[in-house]
Design a protein around this motif. Structure first.
Motif, PDB file in Angstrom:
ATOM      1  N   TYR A 193     -17.775 -41.308  35.135  1.00  0.00           N
ATOM      2  CA  TYR A 193     -18.449 -40.446  33.997  1.00  0.00           C
ATOM      3  C   TYR A 193     -17.460 -39.255  33.666  1.00  0.00           C
ATOM      4  N   ALA A 194     -16.779 -38.285  34.843  1.00  0.00           N
ATOM      5  CA  ALA A 194     -16.009 -37.370  34.535  1.00  0.00           C
ATOM      6  C   ALA A 194     -14.791 -37.906  33.796  1.00  0.00           C
ATOM      7  N   LEU A 195     -13.873 -38.740  34.553  1.00  0.00           N
ATOM      8  CA  LEU A 195     -12.776 -39.143  33.950  1.00  0.00           C
ATOM      9  C   LEU A 195     -12.645 -39.749  32.423  1.00  0.00           C
ATOM     10  N   PRO A 196     -13.723 -40.500  32.149  1.00  0.00           N
ATOM     11  CA  PRO A 196     -14.015 -41.289  30.773  1.00  0.00           C
ATOM     12  C   PRO A 196     -14.189 -40.179  29.830  1.00  0.00           C
ATOM     13  N   ALA A 244     -11.141 -38.231  29.419  1.00  0.00           N
ATOM     14  CA  ALA A 244     -10.152 -38.841  28.444  1.00  0.00           C
ATOM     15  C   ALA A 244     -10.505 -38.686  27.108  1.00  0.00           C
ATOM     16  N   LEU A 245     -11.613 -38.892  26.694  1.00  0.00           N
ATOM     17  CA  LEU A 245     -12.158 -38.921  25.320  1.00  0.00           C
ATOM     18  C   LEU A 245     -11.979 -37.569  24.728  1.00  0.00           C
ATOM     19  N   GLY A 246     -12.303 -36.493  25.471  1.00  0.00           N
ATOM     20  CA  GLY A 246     -12.035 -35.257  25.072  1.00  0.00           C
ATOM     21  C   GLY A 246     -10.692 -34.717  24.684  1.00  0.00           C
ATOM     22  N   THR A 247      -9.712 -35.229  25.632  1.00  0.00           N
ATOM     23  CA  THR A 247      -8.376 -35.148  25.689  1.00  0.00           C
ATOM     24  C   THR A 247      -7.603 -35.832  24.320  1.00  0.00           C
ATOM     25  N   ALA A 248      -8.269 -37.207  24.005  1.00  0.00           N
ATOM     26  CA  ALA A 248      -7.820 -37.831  22.863  1.00  0.00           C
ATOM     27  C   ALA A 248      -8.208 -37.236  21.642  1.00  0.00           C
TER      28      ALA A 248
END
Length: 122
Positions: A112-115, A118-122
């Protein structure tokens, strides 16, 4: 070999790989080098992540570097207590389908946290 090995989660790194490497010739030595390189790579990665946290506090909140270091260090130590105690004091804690605390934290972070990050960073 006749032995069944776990194939996922924290058990892979801390139970299965040691059992597997000990079956090799000079396996104890290989295992020692494996964990030494794992430790050193963890320190390097953690230093970079920690520095980005400190720099973020300095830039956003105009903190002095020493204060930002203290704030980050205290928060990291508080958050690290739970995984640290998961194999001793909290080893009987079961949650989310009978998983241990370390397995639960690992599942939450990886699934949950990493995806989301990653979406927030993208």
């Amino acid at each position: 070999i006749g032995t069944t090995y776990a194939v996922f989660g924290p058990k892979l790194l801390f139970q299965t790989i040691p059992q597997l490497l000990k079956t090799l010739p000079q396996g104890e030595l290989v295992l020692g080098f494996f964990y030494l390189t794992f430790y050193l790579s963890s320190i390097v990665a953690t230093t970079g992540l920690f520095e980005s946290l400190v720099t973020n506090l300095i830039d956003r909140w105009r903190m002095r570097r020493r204060t930002a270091l203290k704030v980050c260090a205290i928060n990291v130590l508080v958050l690290a207590i739970f995984p640290l105690l998961s194999s001793t004091f909290l080893r009987h804690f079961r949650w989310m389908g009978g998983l241990s605390l370390l397995e639960t934290l690992d599942g939450i972070l990886i699934n949950y946290a990493l995806p989301i990050l990653a979406l927030g960073t993208a």
